[in-house]
Design an enzyme around this catalytic site. Structure first.
Site, mmCIF file in Angstrom:
data_model
loop_
_atom_site.group_PDB
_atom_site.id
_atom_site.type_symbol
_atom_site.label_atom_id
_atom_site.label_comp_id
_atom_site.label_asym_id
_atom_site.label_seq_id
_atom_site.Cartn_x
_atom_site.Cartn_y
_atom_site.Cartn_z
ATOM 1 C CD GLN A 112 -3.303 -0.897 1.809
ATOM 2 O OE1 GLN A 112 -3.207 -0.417 2.921
ATOM 3 N NE2 GLN A 112 -4.453 -1.306 1.295
ATOM 4 C CE LYS A 161 0.416 1.249 11.727
ATOM 5 N NZ LYS A 161 -0.205 -0.025 11.332
ATOM 6 C CG MET A 477 -22.312 18.508 -21.886
ATOM 7 S SD MET A 477 -23.424 19.778 -22.514
ATOM 8 C CE MET A 477 -23.560 20.834 -21.092
HETATM 9 C C1 LIG Z 1 -15.402 11.822 -14.239
HETATM 10 C C2 LIG Z 1 -15.865 12.336 -15.545
HETATM 11 N N1 LIG Z 1 -15.859 11.534 -16.622
HETATM 12 C C3 LIG Z 1 -16.292 11.984 -17.820
HETATM 13 C C4 LIG Z 1 -16.732 13.272 -17.962
HETATM 14 C C5 LIG Z 1 -17.181 13.799 -19.334
HETATM 15 N N2 LIG Z 1 -18.603 14.190 -19.282
HETATM 16 C C6 LIG Z 1 -19.005 15.477 -19.140
HETATM 17 S S1 LIG Z 1 -20.651 15.628 -19.090
HETATM 18 C C7 LIG Z 1 -20.894 13.993 -19.289
HETATM 19 C C8 LIG Z 1 -22.280 13.409 -19.325
HETATM 20 C C9 LIG Z 1 -22.993 13.506 -18.021
HETATM 21 O O1 LIG Z 1 -24.170 12.737 -18.082
HETATM 22 P P1 LIG Z 1 -25.255 12.808 -16.953
HETATM 23 O O2 LIG Z 1 -24.629 12.744 -15.633
HETATM 24 O O3 LIG Z 1 -26.289 11.772 -17.218
HETATM 25 O O4 LIG Z 1 -25.856 14.263 -17.087
HETATM 26 P P2 LIG Z 1 -26.638 15.002 -18.275
HETATM 27 O O5 LIG Z 1 -25.613 15.627 -19.164
HETATM 28 O O6 LIG Z 1 -27.447 13.971 -18.980
HETATM 29 O O7 LIG Z 1 -27.462 16.009 -17.578
HETATM 30 C C10 LIG Z 1 -19.657 13.333 -19.407
HETATM 31 C C11 LIG Z 1 -19.513 11.886 -19.631
HETATM 32 C C12 LIG Z 1 -16.688 14.087 -16.810
HETATM 33 N N3 LIG Z 1 -17.046 15.364 -16.836
HETATM 34 N N4 LIG Z 1 -16.272 13.587 -15.615
#
Ligand SMILES: Cc1ncc(C[n+]2csc(CCOP(=O)(O)OP(=O)(O)O)c2C)c(N)n1
Length: 563
Positions: A112, A161, A477
């Site tokens: 770890q 530790k 998005m």
């Molecule tokens: C940890 C992480 N991985 C990938 C992304 C890229 N990303 C931005 S918005 C999005 C979609 C988000 O989808 P959802 O939570 O369903 O929300 P919505 O856009 O449908 O409101 C992604 C994959 C990110 N911002 N953060």
């Protein structure tokens, strides 16, 4: 005292009474001391270290105090990295204590072991490895001080530790640490501020562009007074929302990629741009060469390294935003200034013309729920007074556009890093800080699944967090970008398989509500918000709704895609 005792005593002396964390081998002595002091210092056991750091971050955003997280070595520390990077990008004051393998084993690929100081160097404001127990109290005090002063940020203290068992004398010190190479500037240079006041007086088309720095330095009252003295329009960044009341006539909405038409047009046509605690993020500026092309730029910021980093500024004023605005207000409210106050009535006519475009309008039909409608109903039901935490995606932008923040420190969102999975743990941390506040997490079905395990933490500590899912069955998005820029090739953005969130809520011991009828939206919100415990409200919304306006990445602010 032992090192572990010193850790707890120092935290107590710093006024820390709340910690979020997850135990493991290297921090067990510290946990043992926590156990003995549990009436003085409250530890919240999250279900993942990322959740612990986001919770500490949410706690810090609503209180303005330093959030504290504790994690074990190796995987505990690496799990904390996303939380640290999130706080770093948004300048959130955070202290993260991580365990480390014993000093003699460091560098030996011990069980770890991870090079935590190396890994977190670029995503913390500062970090320390404490090899000698005699340094421990001093380092913790310095870390706490660095986290909350100047431009705030996360600071990590890595403690092997064996240092937690070694003994040293503990001397209480109430004095602020003095660190030779670290002296943040608080008060702005008066000559520069006078020049700034003259520039304000000469402006014909001014805009105040206010960022998260105004929230972090608690400068809302000073900002309001400044606007009272000037009558200028105010736009906020995503991080600045709430620093100026959204219902005020002089607020022209957020600017940037999903900003309002009037804010982006105003910035594109202004002759003076006053950036206040804002850092010219690319989501705000769009294409830099055409950002505020006609403007003289004043930049007020506590961090000298952010001056002229992205956009060249004409007048830098380095200092704490609250202090500088206080200094500026003295000049602006003086009779000499007020008697020659600039006339910006023509400018307001231009802006009100752009406002008529009603760039945020949408139509709520009888059948399918529009996500914007849910947020407007939420605003009505909560009277705009809830603390809102979000994840990242379309729901985040709609929340920013439609919730209408009247006050600072009620808007928790990962603006800089854009971290999916932030909302639930951050909202949870805010609820710990404000047990009587209405905390609502607005999320997507994609984001929620990234730290969904924190429901168990909410239930364990009776945290009545309310979760509103705008469930569109897509990584919305991503899908929107694919629709606009990839000819609707929805590569891996379909979230068809999701849990039944009502049953999932019940599995955790929470209340689950599903809503797919327009007529039921308000009633569902009322029922969910009135429930005394943790709730998931799953709203099935228009699957292909888009966020408008949108400035395509790399385009200029005036090249918005409008509905
Ligand atoms: C940890 C992480 N991985 C990938 C992304 C890229 N990303 C931005 S918005 C999005 C979609 C988000 O989808 P959802 O939570 O369903 O929300 P919505 O856009 O449908 O409101 C992604 C994959 C990110 N911002 N953060």
């Amino acid at each position: 005292m032992t090192g572990a005792q010193i850790v707890i005593q120092t935290l107590l002396d710093l006024g820390v009474d709340t910690l979020f964390g997850y135990p493991g081998g290297t921090v067990l002595y510290i946990y043992d001391e926590l156990y003995k002091n549990k009436h003085r210092i409250h530890h919240y056991l999250t279900r993942h270290e990322q959740g612990a750091v986001h919770a500490a971050d949410g706690y810090a955003r609503v209180t303005g105090r330093v959030g504290v997280a504790i994690v074990t070595s190796g995987p505990g520390a690496t799990n904390a990295v996303t939380g640290l990077a999130t706080a770093h990008m948004d300048s959130i004051p955070l202290l993260c204590i991580s365990g480390q393998v014993p000093v003699a084993l460091i560098g030996n690929d011990a069980f770890q072991e991870a090079d935590t100081v190396g890994i977190t160097r670029s995503c913390t404001k500062h970090n320390f490895l404490v090899r000698d127990v005699n340094d421990l109290a001093r380092v913790l005090r310095e870390a706490h001080y660095i986290a909350r002063t100047g431009r705030p940020g996360p600071v990590l203290v890595d403690i092997p530790k064996d240092v937690t068992v070694a003994e040293a004398e503990y001397v209480h010190s109430a004095a602020e640490p003095k660190i030779r190479s670290y002296r943040p500037t608080q008060i702005g240079h008066i000559g520069q501020i006078r020049r700034g006041a003259r520039m304000l007086q000469q402006a014909k088309k001014p805009v105040l562009y206010v960022g998260g720095g105004a929230v972090l330095s608690n400068a809302s009252d000073e900002l309001f007074r400044l606007v009272e003295g000037l009558g200028f329009p105010v736009t906020n960044t995503l991080m600045g929302l709430g620093s100026f009341p959204a219902a005020d006539e002089r607020f022209i909405g957020m600017l940037g990629m999903h900003g309002t038409y009037e804010a982006n047009m105003a910035v594109s046509h202004c002759d003076l741009l006053v950036a206040i605690g804002a850092r010219f993020d690319d989501r705000v500026t769009g294409k830099i060469s055409v950002f505020a092309p006609h403007a003289t730029i004043i930049h007020i910021d506590v961090d000298p390294t952010s001056i002229s980093k992205n956009v060249k500024v004409d007048l830098p004023i380095v200092g704490d935003v609250k202090q500088v605005l206080g200094q500026l207000n003295e000049l602006v409210h003086a009779p000499e200034f007020q008697s020659a106050r600039p006339d910006v009535s023509d400018w307001w006519e231009d802006i009100n013309g752009w406002r008529k475009r009603e760039c945020l309008r949408y139509t709520q039909g009888p059948d399918v729920i529009e996500p914007q409608y849910v947020l407007q109903c939420l605003h009505t039901v909560t009277k705009g007074e809830a603390i809102i935490a979000t994840d990242v995606g379309q729901h985040q932008m709609w929340a920013a556009q439609f919730y209408g923040f009247q006050k600072p420190r009620r808007w928790l969102t990962s603006g800089g890093l854009g971290t999916m999975g932030y909302g639930l743990p951050a909202g949870m941390g805010a609820q710990v800080a404000m047990p009587d506040a209405q905390v609502v997490v607005i999320t997507g079905e994609g984001s929620l699944q990234m730290n969904i395990q924190e429901f168990a933490t909410c239930l364990q500590y009776h945290l009545p967090v309310k979760v509103v899912i705008l469930n569109n069955g897509y990584l919305g998005m991503v899908r929107q970008w694919q629709e606009f820029f990839y000819q609707r090739r929805y590569a891996e953005s379909d979230m068809d398989v999701t849990p039944d969130f009502v049953k999932l809520a019940e599995a955790y011991g929470a209340l689950g509500l599903r809503c797919d009828k327009v007529a039921d939206v308000t009633a569902t919100l009322e029922k969910g918000l009135a429930y005394p415990g943790t709730v998931i409200m799953d709203f099935h919304v228009n699957r292909e709704a888009n966020v408008y306006p949108m400035v395509p990445a790399g385009a200029g602010l005036s090249e918005m895609i409008l509905i």
